[in-house]
Scaffold this motif. Sequence first.
Motif, PDB file in Angstrom:
ATOM      1  N   THR A   1     -13.849  -4.146  -7.463  1.00 11.79           N
ATOM      2  CA  THR A   1     -13.202  -2.828  -7.564  1.00 11.79           C
ATOM      3  C   THR A   1     -14.063  -1.835  -8.346  1.00 11.79           C
ATOM      4  OG1 THR A   1     -12.017  -3.431  -9.598  1.00 11.79           O
ATOM      5  CG2 THR A   1     -10.888  -3.843  -7.512  1.00 11.79           C
TER       6      THR A   1
ATOM      7  N   LYS B   1     -10.573   3.643  -0.709  1.00 11.72           N
ATOM      8  CA  LYS B   1      -9.345   4.314  -1.140  1.00 11.72           C
ATOM      9  C   LYS B   1      -9.418   4.754  -2.596  1.00 11.72           C
ATOM     10  CE  LYS B   1      -4.343   3.702  -1.538  1.00 11.72           C
ATOM     11  NZ  LYS B   1      -3.189   2.786  -1.362  1.00 11.72           N
TER      12      LYS B   1
ATOM     13  N   VAL C   1       0.824  -1.211   0.000  1.00 11.24           N
ATOM     14  CA  VAL C   1       0.000   0.000   0.000  1.00 11.24           C
ATOM     15  C   VAL C   1       0.857   1.259   0.000  1.00 11.24           C
ATOM     16  CG1 VAL C   1      -1.749   1.303   1.264  1.00 11.24           C
ATOM     17  CG2 VAL C   1      -1.884  -1.191   1.164  1.00 11.24           C
TER      18      VAL C   1
ATOM     19  N   SER D   1     -12.032  -1.367   2.436  1.00 19.39           N
ATOM     20  CA  SER D   1     -11.005  -0.337   2.600  1.00 19.39           C
ATOM     21  C   SER D   1     -10.413   0.069   1.253  1.00 19.39           C
ATOM     22  CB  SER D   1      -9.895  -0.859   3.524  1.00 19.39           C
ATOM     23  OG  SER D   1      -8.836   0.060   3.620  1.00 19.39           O
ATOM     24  N   TYR D   2     -10.183  -0.928   0.398  1.00 15.24           N
ATOM     25  CA  TYR D   2      -9.618  -0.657  -0.920  1.00 15.24           C
ATOM     26  C   TYR D   2     -10.599   0.144  -1.770  1.00 15.24           C
ATOM     27  CZ  TYR D   2      -7.365  -1.431  -5.428  1.00 15.24           C
ATOM     28  OH  TYR D   2      -6.759  -1.246  -6.643  1.00 15.24           O
TER      29      TYR D   2
END
Length: 224
Positions: free
Chosen positions: A116, A214, A38, A210-211
């Motif tokens: 995603t 982000k 990360v 969380s991804y």
Amino acid sequence: MGDEVVLLDFSLSMFGIRVRIALAEKGIKYEYREEDLVNTKSALLLQMNPVHKKIPVLIHNGKPICESLIIVEYIDEVWKDKAPLLPTDPYQRAQARFWADFVDNKVHEVAKKIWTGKVDELETEKKELIENLKQLEEFLGDKPYFGGDTFGFLDVAFIPFYKWFYAYETVGKLKLDCPKLIAWGKRCMQRESVSKFLSDEKEIYEFILSYRKKIGVDQDTKTN
């Protein structure tokens, strides 16, 4: 003088887990180095995999081997005296490689678009993922493992994704109907080489949330 084996990896990586399972099946001792993907990739990772700059990387006596399926094959060839992973029959070996590639390109890549992306805009991908898993289930059939009676290459390639099914369903708002794959996954989980490395479902789910946050993907999936 024994072999010096180092693995550059990330704990939740399905691809790294493949390598850890293969090393465990072979009983190979190695040094594990967790990479911070990360924030800052290590100088060693960039040195050992300058092309893709990705984990996993197996460093065997100072020489790097990259890409998880290639690493698993390498492990199987170098430490061939214990727990063979690839079949000896050329046709069966080709089949195992074909379906391992199918996992990467038709399961992982499709699922990644879902977890995603904007879920409500990905109905085609959801249907494709469900269909692709059904194809894998058909290939498994009634066999205990993909290669037959023994745990092998394709099992190693696919089992790390088993614990991602919950996240696929929850984030993707879909239902995976694949009871034979679920039974196969539970069977694989009885192996110590698998159970000690597979990630926790909720940990994977939280990582995905969380991804998504982000990268700025709007979604409203919540844990019950």
